[in-house]
Design an enzyme around this catalytic site. Structure first.
Site, PDB file in Angstrom:
ATOM      1  N   ASP A  55      14.108  36.889 -70.729  1.00  0.00           N
ATOM      2  CA  ASP A  55      13.005  37.857 -70.668  1.00  0.00           C
ATOM      3  C   ASP A  55      11.958  37.522 -71.727  1.00  0.00           C
ATOM      4  O   ASP A  55      10.922  38.187 -71.822  1.00  0.00           O
ATOM      5  CB  ASP A  55      13.511  39.301 -70.775  1.00  0.00           C
ATOM      6  CG  ASP A  55      14.326  39.569 -72.022  1.00  0.00           C
ATOM      7  OD1 ASP A  55      14.476  38.644 -72.849  1.00  0.00           O
ATOM      8  OD2 ASP A  55      14.817  40.709 -72.182  1.00  0.00           O
ATOM      9  N   SER A  56      12.194  36.433 -72.488  1.00  0.00           N
ATOM     10  CA  SER A  56      11.146  35.889 -73.355  1.00  0.00           C
ATOM     11  C   SER A  56       9.972  35.410 -72.502  1.00  0.00           C
ATOM     12  O   SER A  56       8.902  35.107 -73.041  1.00  0.00           O
ATOM     13  CB  SER A  56      11.689  34.747 -74.220  1.00  0.00           C
ATOM     14  OG  SER A  56      12.387  33.806 -73.433  1.00  0.00           O
ATOM     15  N   ASP A  94      18.127  36.969 -67.551  1.00  0.00           N
ATOM     16  CA  ASP A  94      18.168  38.212 -68.323  1.00  0.00           C
ATOM     17  C   ASP A  94      17.906  39.404 -67.411  1.00  0.00           C
ATOM     18  O   ASP A  94      16.919  39.405 -66.652  1.00  0.00           O
ATOM     19  CB  ASP A  94      17.060  38.200 -69.396  1.00  0.00           C
ATOM     20  CG  ASP A  94      17.570  37.736 -70.746  1.00  0.00           C
ATOM     21  OD1 ASP A  94      18.736  38.010 -71.079  1.00  0.00           O
ATOM     22  OD2 ASP A  94      16.787  37.094 -71.471  1.00  0.00           O
ATOM     23  N   GLU A 126      22.007  42.544 -73.108  1.00  0.00           N
ATOM     24  CA  GLU A 126      22.018  42.709 -74.565  1.00  0.00           C
ATOM     25  C   GLU A 126      22.838  43.939 -74.943  1.00  0.00           C
ATOM     26  O   GLU A 126      22.659  45.003 -74.356  1.00  0.00           O
ATOM     27  CB  GLU A 126      20.589  42.857 -75.092  1.00  0.00           C
ATOM     28  CG  GLU A 126      19.734  41.618 -74.856  1.00  0.00           C
ATOM     29  CD  GLU A 126      18.333  41.737 -75.442  1.00  0.00           C
ATOM     30  OE1 GLU A 126      18.025  42.755 -76.110  1.00  0.00           O
ATOM     31  OE2 GLU A 126      17.533  40.808 -75.229  1.00  0.00           O
ATOM     32  N   GLU A 193      22.297  35.865 -81.736  1.00  0.00           N
ATOM     33  CA  GLU A 193      20.924  35.579 -82.176  1.00  0.00           C
ATOM     34  C   GLU A 193      20.695  36.049 -83.601  1.00  0.00           C
ATOM     35  O   GLU A 193      20.966  37.206 -83.944  1.00  0.00           O
ATOM     36  CB  GLU A 193      19.922  36.247 -81.211  1.00  0.00           C
ATOM     37  CG  GLU A 193      18.474  36.001 -81.641  1.00  0.00           C
ATOM     38  CD  GLU A 193      17.439  36.303 -80.571  1.00  0.00           C
ATOM     39  OE1 GLU A 193      17.816  36.635 -79.419  1.00  0.00           O
ATOM     40  OE2 GLU A 193      16.237  36.204 -80.887  1.00  0.00           O
TER      41      GLU A 193
HETATM   42  O1  KIV Z   1      14.990  35.742 -73.635  1.00  0.00           O
HETATM   43  C1  KIV Z   1      15.383  34.748 -74.269  1.00  0.00           C
HETATM   44  O2  KIV Z   1      14.739  33.699 -74.315  1.00  0.00           O
HETATM   45  C2  KIV Z   1      16.651  34.865 -74.985  1.00  0.00           C
HETATM   46  C3  KIV Z   1      17.039  33.733 -75.889  1.00  0.00           C
HETATM   47  C4  KIV Z   1      16.264  33.797 -77.138  1.00  0.00           C
HETATM   48  C5  KIV Z   1      18.497  33.702 -76.141  1.00  0.00           C
HETATM   49  O3  KIV Z   1      17.330  35.826 -74.852  1.00  0.00           O
END
Ligand code: KIV
Length: 275
Positions: A55-56, A94, A126, A193
């Site tokens: 979700d980044s 995610d 998460e 993380e």
């Molecule tokens: O969303 C993401 O990119 C992540 C990584 C930083 C593990 O959760």
């Protein structure tokens, strides 16, 4: 006719079983994010083990400050683009903020949408004890689940900052407890993380499933980075844990500048580039 996706194809797909075997024999797991077809294809062909449609994407692709705004539909769009590109990597997606917290039916529904509509191989969530029921329901539906502990960006407004988590004893103990709960609930791996290296190493030795670290030192069973960060596309983000393997922002800037110059000077296109 082959009825299983990897049957008959030369490329051996990565599976959760293989990831578990990698931990057992001490082979590190390499994971990177990807959000689109072109990048995912390059990353897969380079031999990455796991691609995370993180979700980044909310930060990297859409320019949001946090991961909170991205929607389930948007995650499915990114994930389906990635899945079309890969032939080997295990693809995890995610579940975005607001699509699973506090409601295990919603968590199951979101996971099933991701799996059905994108063709991905598993989901990531998460949190620890507080999402245990959701994890169990998703796992019981046959969907591989990756956990995520430590700095969990979907809770950023609760934390207040992006600094290292679990430096204090109580939080470190909760993290270890949560890791064990996630393992018992059926998670096949856990992202750790931004936690102290000693804690990540301890957690990795106390659970049997693989841990994948980001800013968690070298004692985890694998490492993950955000693709655009490690390629040097995102220039302003410079945390201590990030190693840059390329300087693509400058390479792209030079290329675009060169193109502009060639167009303005009538150098492009030349005769060979014309019909
Ligand atoms: O969303 C993401 O990119 C992540 C990584 C930083 C593990 O959760």
């Amino acid at each position: 006719m082959s009825v299983h996706p990897s049957e008959g194809s030369k490329v051996k797909r990565v599976t959760t079983h293989q990831l578990q075997m990698m931990k057992t024999r001490g082979e590190k797991i390499a994971m990177l994010t990807a959000y689109d077809y072109s990048m995912a294809r390059i990353v897969d062909e380079a031999g990455i083990d796991v691609i995370l449609v993180g979700d980044s994407a909310s930060n990297v692709m859409a320019g949001h400050e946090t991961t909170l705004p991205i929607t389930l539909d948007q995650m499915i769009y990114h994930a389906s683009s990635v899945v079309r590109a890969i032939s080997r990597a295990f693809v995890i997606v995610d579940i975005p903020f607001g699509s699973y917290q506090g409601n295990s039916s919603e968590a199951l529904k979101s996971s099933i949408r991701i799996m059905k509509e994108s063709g991905a191989h598993g989901v990531k969530v998460e949190g620890g004890e507080e999402i245990q029921q959701s994890v169990e329901r998703i796992v019981n539906a046959g969907v591989p689940v990756m956990g995520h502990l430590g700095l969990t960006p979907q809770s950023i407004y609760q934390f207040g900052t992006y600094t290292v988590r679990a430096k204090e004893k109580a939080e470190a103990e909760k993290l270890l407890r949560d890791a064990k709960i996630l393992e018992e609930s059926g998670c096949f791996a856990i992202v750790l993380e931004k936690v102290p290296a000693d804690l990540a190493k301890e957690v990795s030795s106390q659970i049997n499933i693989p841990t994948i670290g980001i800013g968690a030192g070298g004692g985890t069973d694998g490492q993950v980075l955000v693709l655009h960060d490690m390629l040097g596309i995102t220039k302003d983000f410079q945390p201590r844990f990030l190693r840059r393997y390329a300087d693509l922002a400058n390479i792209m800037n030079d290329a675009v500048g060169h193109f502009i110059k060639d167009v303005k000077s009538n150098d492009f296109p030349n005769e060979d580039e014309s019909y």
